[in-house]
Scaffold this active site. Sequence first.
Site, PDB file in Angstrom:
ATOM      1  N   TYR A 158       0.882  -1.257   0.076  1.00  0.00           N
ATOM      2  CA  TYR A 158      -0.095  -0.020   0.186  1.00  0.00           C
ATOM      3  C   TYR A 158       0.788   1.224   0.016  1.00  0.00           C
ATOM      4  CZ  TYR A 158      -4.559   2.428   0.739  1.00  0.00           C
ATOM      5  OH  TYR A 158      -5.687   3.002   0.403  1.00  0.00           O
ATOM      6  N   LYS A 165      -2.809   8.537   3.164  1.00  0.00           N
ATOM      7  CA  LYS A 165      -4.048   8.513   4.009  1.00  0.00           C
ATOM      8  C   LYS A 165      -3.862   9.013   5.235  1.00  0.00           C
ATOM      9  CE  LYS A 165      -6.714   6.405   0.881  1.00  0.00           C
ATOM     10  NZ  LYS A 165      -7.693   7.148   0.280  1.00  0.00           N
TER      11      LYS A 165
HETATM   12  P1  NAD Z   1     -11.966   4.007  -8.085  1.00  0.00           P
HETATM   13  O1  NAD Z   1     -10.898   3.814  -8.892  1.00  0.00           O
HETATM   14  O2  NAD Z   1     -13.293   3.741  -8.475  1.00  0.00           O
HETATM   15  O3  NAD Z   1     -12.098   5.600  -7.511  1.00  0.00           O
HETATM   16  C1  NAD Z   1     -10.950   6.383  -7.475  1.00  0.00           C
HETATM   17  C2  NAD Z   1     -11.236   7.805  -8.066  1.00  0.00           C
HETATM   18  O4  NAD Z   1     -10.470   8.653  -8.342  1.00  0.00           O
HETATM   19  C3  NAD Z   1     -11.912   7.595  -9.774  1.00  0.00           C
HETATM   20  O5  NAD Z   1     -13.138   8.142  -9.858  1.00  0.00           O
HETATM   21  C4  NAD Z   1     -10.781   8.388 -10.403  1.00  0.00           C
HETATM   22  O6  NAD Z   1     -11.182   8.865 -11.533  1.00  0.00           O
HETATM   23  C5  NAD Z   1     -10.587   9.358  -9.285  1.00  0.00           C
HETATM   24  N1  NAD Z   1      -9.541  10.146  -9.705  1.00  0.00           N
HETATM   25  C6  NAD Z   1      -8.071   9.718  -9.669  1.00  0.00           C
HETATM   26  N2  NAD Z   1      -7.327  10.678  -9.985  1.00  0.00           N
HETATM   27  C7  NAD Z   1      -8.288  11.837 -10.128  1.00  0.00           C
HETATM   28  C8  NAD Z   1      -7.922  13.479 -10.339  1.00  0.00           C
HETATM   29  N3  NAD Z   1      -6.691  13.791 -10.510  1.00  0.00           N
HETATM   30  N4  NAD Z   1      -9.029  14.145 -10.288  1.00  0.00           N
HETATM   31  C9  NAD Z   1     -10.186  13.800  -9.944  1.00  0.00           C
HETATM   32  N5  NAD Z   1     -10.440  12.328  -9.768  1.00  0.00           N
HETATM   33  C10 NAD Z   1      -9.477  11.432  -9.835  1.00  0.00           C
HETATM   34  O7  NAD Z   1     -11.712   3.358  -6.600  1.00  0.00           O
HETATM   35  P2  NAD Z   1     -12.215   3.460  -5.252  1.00  0.00           P
HETATM   36  O8  NAD Z   1     -11.609   2.136  -4.649  1.00  0.00           O
HETATM   37  O9  NAD Z   1     -13.648   3.434  -5.325  1.00  0.00           O
HETATM   38  O10 NAD Z   1     -11.566   4.491  -4.589  1.00  0.00           O
HETATM   39  C11 NAD Z   1     -12.358   5.687  -3.916  1.00  0.00           C
HETATM   40  C12 NAD Z   1     -11.836   6.009  -2.537  1.00  0.00           C
HETATM   41  O11 NAD Z   1     -11.958   4.943  -1.683  1.00  0.00           O
HETATM   42  C13 NAD Z   1     -10.103   6.135  -2.552  1.00  0.00           C
HETATM   43  O12 NAD Z   1      -9.997   7.238  -1.978  1.00  0.00           O
HETATM   44  C14 NAD Z   1      -9.668   4.962  -1.952  1.00  0.00           C
HETATM   45  O13 NAD Z   1      -8.354   5.144  -1.640  1.00  0.00           O
HETATM   46  C15 NAD Z   1     -10.843   4.595  -0.964  1.00  0.00           C
HETATM   47  N6  NAD Z   1     -10.695   3.448  -0.479  1.00  0.00           N
HETATM   48  C16 NAD Z   1     -10.920   2.313  -1.221  1.00  0.00           C
HETATM   49  C17 NAD Z   1     -11.024   0.949  -0.721  1.00  0.00           C
HETATM   50  C18 NAD Z   1     -10.985  -0.247  -1.571  1.00  0.00           C
HETATM   51  O14 NAD Z   1     -10.801  -1.441  -1.053  1.00  0.00           O
HETATM   52  N7  NAD Z   1     -11.607  -0.120  -2.656  1.00  0.00           N
HETATM   53  C19 NAD Z   1     -10.723   0.831   0.719  1.00  0.00           C
HETATM   54  C20 NAD Z   1     -10.472   2.027   1.578  1.00  0.00           C
HETATM   55  C21 NAD Z   1     -10.662   3.412   1.027  1.00  0.00           C
END
Ligand code: NAD
Length: 258
Positions: A158, A165
């Site tokens: 990670y 984070k």
């Molecule tokens: P995802 O890839 O669907 O979402 C990430 C989003 O970030 C995408 O929509 C992408 O277009 C956007 N993004 C990236 N660069 C960008 C920029 N420069 N400007 C605007 N948007 C931008 O994946 P996700 O898992 O839904 O991630 C969403 C959030 O959840 C993130 O912060 C991720 O760290 C967090 N998260 C995810 C998990 C998991 O297991 N999936 C767990 C904990 C936290």
Amino acid sequence: MYAIDLEGKNALVFGVANQRSIGWHIAQALDGAGARVALSYLNERIRPGVERLAARLSTAPALIECDVSDDDSLERAFEETASTLGGLDVIVHSIAFANREDLGGAFIDTPREGFRLALDISAYSLVSVAKRAAPLMRNGGSIVTMTFQASSRVFPGYNVMGTAKAALENEVRQLAWDLGRDGIRINAVSAGPVDTLSSRVISGYRDMKRAHAERSPMGRNITHEEVANTALFLCSDMSSGITGEIVHVDTGYHVMGI
Ligand code: NAD
């Protein structure tokens, strides 16, 4: 009546890329609770997919392009938000990015540019979004962002995203202080691993998922809906006394010592 009712509220959701995006699941929950939802997406390449998703919401949402690494793009996005929605009650910040090569191998090898990029898009963006959203939240509001427990513990692979984070969670506390007297709350949902475009890129993701399923008190992984429902609660007046908080939706994995 204790049901969550967001009738008359305007919500802007950042971070919808596809149907697995956590942002999309939160958007659906907000829509289901009666909010008027606008969806923000990164760029033209992503737009057609977001348009298809948007058609599933009960009212046609405004689609707002925004690259959070670009101040001009942020300015345009919030100008468009102000002209289409007027005011704002809810912001969902569900954005993260790091170079794929920095989400594997040894953290010690993270290059300066990869570090800067990950921290800019995944952490600083919350500050820049909150700053522009706050003036539109004239009756107070709620901001929710997405984090992961690698902010405070080591999840090999990670890497720099854990650093991002940690910064993000610190921002939640500082922004809670900055915005609290204006009636604007800000909280983070710390989600366990769920399959999305971003999570699958992390080397070690499968191990993280397996560990949660095997060792969490509830003995399983979380669902997108569980994350979305908690975000909905934090966006609503049901959580009116909560700000600066990190709420874990991880079937309890974070309480374990082994
Ligand atoms: P995802 O890839 O669907 O979402 C990430 C989003 O970030 C995408 O929509 C992408 O277009 C956007 N993004 C990236 N660069 C960008 C920029 N420069 N400007 C605007 N948007 C931008 O994946 P996700 O898992 O839904 O991630 C969403 C959030 O959840 C993130 O912060 C991720 O760290 C967090 N998260 C995810 C998990 C998991 O297991 N999936 C767990 C904990 C936290």
